[in-house]
Write a protein that holds these residues in place. Sequence first.
Motif, short mmCIF file in Angstrom:
data_model
loop_
_atom_site.label_atom_id
_atom_site.label_comp_id
_atom_site.label_asym_id
_atom_site.label_seq_id
_atom_site.Cartn_x
_atom_site.Cartn_y
_atom_site.Cartn_z
N HIS A 88 0.81 -1.22 0.00
CA HIS A 88 0.00 0.00 0.00
C HIS A 88 0.85 1.27 0.00
O HIS A 88 0.57 2.23 -0.73
CB HIS A 88 -0.94 0.02 1.22
N THR A 92 0.71 3.93 -3.09
CA THR A 92 0.04 5.18 -2.74
C THR A 92 0.99 6.36 -2.87
O THR A 92 0.64 7.42 -3.45
CB THR A 92 -0.53 5.11 -1.32
N CYS A 104 -7.00 4.39 -0.76
CA CYS A 104 -6.22 3.22 -0.40
C CYS A 104 -7.02 2.32 0.54
O CYS A 104 -7.65 2.81 1.49
CB CYS A 104 -4.91 3.65 0.28
N GLU A 105 -6.99 1.02 0.29
CA GLU A 105 -7.57 0.10 1.24
C GLU A 105 -6.79 0.18 2.56
O GLU A 105 -5.63 0.56 2.60
CB GLU A 105 -7.53 -1.34 0.70
N LYS A 106 -7.47 -0.19 3.65
CA LYS A 106 -6.78 -0.20 4.93
C LYS A 106 -6.04 -1.54 5.10
O LYS A 106 -6.45 -2.53 4.49
CB LYS A 106 -7.76 0.08 6.07
N MET A 108 -3.48 1.66 5.63
CA MET A 108 -2.85 2.53 4.65
C MET A 108 -1.37 2.20 4.49
O MET A 108 -0.82 2.25 3.37
CB MET A 108 -3.03 3.99 5.06
N CYS A 129 -5.86 11.92 -0.37
CA CYS A 129 -5.51 10.55 -0.03
C CYS A 129 -6.55 10.07 0.97
O CYS A 129 -6.56 10.49 2.13
CB CYS A 129 -4.11 10.44 0.57
N VAL A 131 -8.78 6.77 2.79
CA VAL A 131 -8.57 5.40 3.25
C VAL A 131 -9.94 4.74 3.37
O VAL A 131 -10.88 5.34 3.90
CB VAL A 131 -7.82 5.37 4.60
N ALA A 352 -6.07 10.38 4.99
CA ALA A 352 -4.78 9.78 5.33
C ALA A 352 -4.49 9.91 6.81
O ALA A 352 -3.89 9.02 7.42
CB ALA A 352 -3.66 10.43 4.51
N GLY A 355 -5.94 7.03 8.54
CA GLY A 355 -5.12 5.85 8.34
C GLY A 355 -3.89 5.86 9.21
O GLY A 355 -3.48 4.82 9.76
#
Length: 384
Positions: A88, A92, A104-106, A108, A129, A131, A352, A355
């Motif tokens: 990730h 990212t 972004c999938e967790k 992060m 960004c 999450v 973000a 995350g």
Amino acid sequence: MRKLQWGMIGGGEGSQIGPAHRLGAGLDGLFEFTAGALDHRPEEGIGYGRSLGLGDRAYGSWQDMLAGEKAQDNPIDLVTVATPNSTHFEITKAFLEGGFHVLCEKPMTMTVEEGEEIVKIARTTGKICAVNYGYSGYSLVRHMKAMIARGDLGKIRLVNAEFAHGHHADAADAENPRVRWRYDPAQAGVSAQFADCGIHALHMASFVTGQDVTKLSADTVSCIDVRVLEDDAMVNFRMDGGAVGRLWTSSIAIGRQHGLGIQVFGEKGGLRWSQEHPNQLYYMPLGERLQIIERGEANLSPEADRTSRVTIGHAEGMPLAFANIYADLAEAIRARKENRSIDPAADLYPRAEDGLRSMAAVFAVAQSGKEDGLWCDARPPMFR
């Protein structure tokens, strides 16, 4: 209105999370799926992407996708990263620095230091960004947040959050590769169950109350002896607005299916919601009778109205909650393109910073669990 262009990394054929993202992104007609690097095996990724209609914007790797989209006259507006956890950060970071908005999938990142770097890059580049704490997209979760923010419960005293299931309870299944990696520090990092599920419950607690976790104490245990990392954790925490928190997360709770739920108790009332029954929010005002708030009913908050699609009495599930995150992001991207303020009811997507806070909590839980429940600072260093 032209659809925004959307791309995806990971989430290929047979993926658990890929279809939910593709449904969520496409549901409201706000995004068009135009690019993807869907598999770590180049030929399979290209083939599956083309079967989904991506044509020559089906890429064999994320690096090819980054270069290809930067060269496009009309590149993607948003990319979703749905690859294994350890990748990730690298992906990212590269796309943010390449000028793209990212969901972004967790988790992060895998470390707090990486999380702080992503936050700094997002702030420096001015790119979004987000999450995917997708459960925060449920309509009544957002109504819960709105009720707390407008003071319906008064000062919040206590938050009780759970994410407990029993799908890893069979000791005979402990060596199954699809299960084993989750409890292997080399692949999962410093935490298993809390990092996988507990952080969803912790994010939910912060999301609905508007408070951040400052410190925590954890009791972690591996109920199946061969596991190195925990399959059950009980976490006590304190929040910066004065609320006390309790969180239980488990993968060995036989009889529990999904098990995400939250209760919030204030001076003037309490609220209770469960992800397995998302259409009802239970509200108990102090000294009055219990009320059941139904998703889709009249006179809810703008945050709830905006995120409810079908008529009252019909279930809305996880892909629609994901769709609400995508709708937030579409509004945020369009607001930037049009140089205007974002609709406040849409300004709810996890950032973000969320995350990063989650990753700091993961490491605090791991440390506290090793030190018999020692209270640990749960804040990332840059927020202390």
